[in-house]
Design an enzyme around this catalytic site. Structure first.
Site, PDB file in Angstrom:
ATOM      1  CG  PHE A 155      -1.909  -1.071   1.336  1.00  0.00           C
ATOM      2  CD1 PHE A 155      -2.416  -1.703   0.210  1.00  0.00           C
ATOM      3  CD2 PHE A 155      -2.353  -1.494   2.594  1.00  0.00           C
ATOM      4  CE1 PHE A 155      -3.334  -2.742   0.324  1.00  0.00           C
ATOM      5  CE2 PHE A 155      -3.271  -2.524   2.715  1.00  0.00           C
ATOM      6  CZ  PHE A 155      -3.759  -3.159   1.585  1.00  0.00           C
ATOM      7  CD  GLU A 365      -0.245   7.652   6.656  1.00  0.00           C
ATOM      8  OE1 GLU A 365      -0.562   7.281   5.516  1.00  0.00           O
ATOM      9  OE2 GLU A 365       0.930   7.767   7.029  1.00  0.00           O
TER      10      GLU A 365
END
Lengths: 384, 251
Positions: A155, A365
């Site tokens: 990612f 995140e």
């Protein structure tokens, strides 16, 4: 307390807004369809100083602080979450390098990054772990004046653009987390095809493969064992950026909701004027937006001093802001969808894209519970 | 040779709300009008080609000291301004008198550029009045400016024709919005704007007092919008109504 922006802050906001309206908005559909941000768009943003707002002037940055950065990225986030995500990852990488790298490493990586010739990245997450540093498996093994890197990262934003990235590995001899500055053209470095996501496909996420990738030992950032601090600070900068474009996304949801509520007619009267149910939704969007904006602007202003001097408070503020603003974006865009009702499901309406983007925000995140653990640990530390 | 640009501080029209047909001015930030930004861009492009400095002159309330940073970020080199809260609502005669006095302070002034109308009341008078006060030639409706030695070659876009004229410098040139696309200032330029040289005077410091106000605004209302509320049942009916209203079918 003064809640007014300075003239300079307003002008930075205006610069970003004009760039977004004139240069980004016409390309949004193309970016999403092609899964690619044109490199010329990065260059144009860089020429306006928008790719390096908080970076020092000596390396080509604008030196306008994290408050200036957040104000600008919010405006770009109103139009394109994909471009915002790329800028966020770029500034994350540049900020981490600026905070921890030595001057030689900064001279090598920061000026081309500030000029938009390089698009910077940062990599920690792996297939086996997203938030637990102890589960990291990729390794850096010393061989003379070099390190040999092996492993997979997951990612990672901006991984296929030219430039440098900070990557955290487990140093083989000590077993400690250690960061290296890697040229994305290095031999032994490769990427997957961009991963297909629910939205924001222009902001590419890729897997990275290090296969006996050889980098000079001089590319180590800081010392062996300092990787966790780099990670902590790096994702703090990242969360600030994500929060900024989440706020822009929330504002876009508010604007789209208001447009529909004041233009959709029921027997000759706009639904926002006629129905109290819609009015309650308008008030809810406004209240949530105001609260989120205050939290984020405060975190951004404090980041100018805390990111270096008080990393624990910086990490807490950024985690709290990201948790609050990302959920706010999802909630406001959800209300906007409710105002549109079934029309909102149609691709002709902007809220259809905003909704898919907003769903992603609390997850990227690190998800909400990780942010809350960071906040709680910071608070509990004061009670010991 | 320096190029002077006269600019007017006006409420940001993009943030203006209309309530009961009246503009709501509370909390509306001040900025420069769009055509003033075209005038500034023209000056900056000429400076980049021929050298010299771009001097911005303006008169307005004390907030002008902040607003002027927009012009400095967009390429102005220095400013001369009258920033005085008593000068927040000047009419054309007052503005012209003050701007003429400010322009006289520029020693090597070859060209004075005005936008053809301000963003707020668009009287379109100030450029011509200043030219008269400074006894300079003036050219209006200008869409292109070329400096050719001591002369200016100017393209004027008129309703049915394009006219090219020559005029000796110094001269007053009044430009239209078609002239150019103003640049977006970079973040670095924004941060440097406040550090550029500026001269600020108040009304009391003028060599001659500003002219007496000659015009009083009695009301300023947005036009009334009346929807026709016509219900249409077929495409043919729609086309017929559009023809009647003159929107389609004309030659």
């Amino acid at each position: 307390m003064n809640f007014d922006l300075t003239k300079e802050q307003s002008m930075i906001q205006q610069t970003a807004r004009e760039f977004a309206e004139k240069s980004v908005a016409p390309l949004v559909e193309q970016i999403e369809a092609s899964h690619q941000i044109p490199l010329e768009l990065f260059k144009e943003a860089a020429d306006l100083g928008l790719l390096a707002i908080p970076l020092p002037e000596e390396y080509g940055g604008s030196d306008a602080g994290y408050d200036g950065y957040v104000l600008a990225l919010e405006q770009i986030g109103r139009f394109s979450a994909s471009l915002s995500m790329a800028i966020m990852a770029h500034v994350l990488g540049l900020s981490m390098i600026n905070t921890f790298a030595n001057d030689e490493q900064k001279q090598m990586s920061l000026p081309p990054g500030c000029r938009g010739e390089h698009i910077t990245s940062f990599a920690f997450t792996e297939p086996g772990t997203g938030s637990d540093p102890k589960q990291l498996t990729s390794t850096a093994r010393r061989e003379g004046d070099y390190y040999i890197l092996n492993g997979t990262k997951r990612f990672i934003t901006n991984a296929a653009y030219p430039g440098y990235m900070g990557v955290v590995f487990k140093e083989a001899e000590s077993g400690k987390l250690t960061t290296f500055l890697i040229d994305k053209k290095a031999e032994g470095y490769s990427t997957s095809e961009p991963l297909e996501k629910i939205a924001m496909n222009g902001g590419q996420l890729l897997d990275l493969y290090f296969n006996d990738c050889k980098v000079p030992a001089a590319n180590m950032i800081g010392q062996v064992g300092e990787g966790f601090y780099h990670l902590q600070a790096g994702i703090g900068y990242g969360k600030l950026g994500i929060s900024a474009f989440c706020l822009g996304l929330a504002q876009a949801g508010f604007d789209a909701g208001m447009e529909y509520a004041t233009q959709k007619m029921h027997r000759g009267t706009p639904i926002g004027v006629k129905f109290q149910a819609i009015q309650l939704m308008i008030a809810e969007m406004y209240e949530k937006l105001e609260a989120a904006r205050l939290v984020l602007y405060k975190a951004a202003t404090n980041a100018n001093k805390n990111s270096r001097n008080n990393p624990a408070v910086f990490a807490r503020d950024c985690a709290a802001a990201k948790d609050i603003v990302s959920h706010t974006a999802r909630e406001i865009v959800g209300i906007c969808m409710d105002i549109h009702s079934s029309y909102g499901l149609m691709k002709d309406y902007k809220v259809e894209r905003l909704y898919r983007e907003a769903v992603m925000m609390p997850q990227i995140e690190s998800p909400s519970h990780i942010q809350k653990i960071i906040v709680a640990n910071s608070i509990l530390a004061d009670y010991k | 040779m320096d190029i002077v640009v006269a600019m007017k501080q006006v409420p940001d029209l993009q943030q203006l709300r209309i309530r009961n047909r009246e503009p709501v001015m509370a909390d509306v930030p001040l900025t420069f009008g769009k055509i003033d930004k075209n005038a500034l861009e023209a000056a900056v492009l000429l400076k980049e080609e021929h050298g010299g400095e771009v001097v911005v002159v303006a008169a307005g309330s004390e907030e002008l000291e902040d607003t002027i940073k927009e012009a400095m970020a967009a390429g102005g080199d220095r400013s001369i301004m009258l920033a005085d809260d008593k000068a927040g609502d000047l009419d054309s005669a007052e503005s012209a008198e003050i701007l003429a006095q400010l322009i006289k302070q520029v020693d090597d002034c070859g060209l004075i550029i005005f936008g053809e109308g301000s963003g707020d009341n668009y009287s379109g008078q100030v450029g011509s009045r200043v030219a008269e006060k400074l006894d300079l030639p003036q050219v209006g409706s200008v869409t292109q400016i070329i400096i050719d030695g001591e002369k200016l070659r100017l393209t004027r876009s008129l309703e049915d024709s394009v006219e090219i004229v020559e005029v000796m410098m110094p001269a007053v040139v009044i430009v239209t919005a078609d002239l150019n696309e103003p640049r977006i200032p970079s973040v670095s330029q924004v941060l440097k704007a406040g550090r550029k040289p500026k001269e600020i005077i108040s009304l009391d410091e003028l060599e001659q007092p500003a002219a007496e106000k000659t015009l009083t605004t009695l009301s300023n209302l947005a036009p009334e919008v009346n929807r026709k509320r016509i219900t249409i049942k077929s495409v043919e009916e729609l086309v017929e109504i559009l023809k009647t209203e003159g929107f389609v079918g004309g030659n």
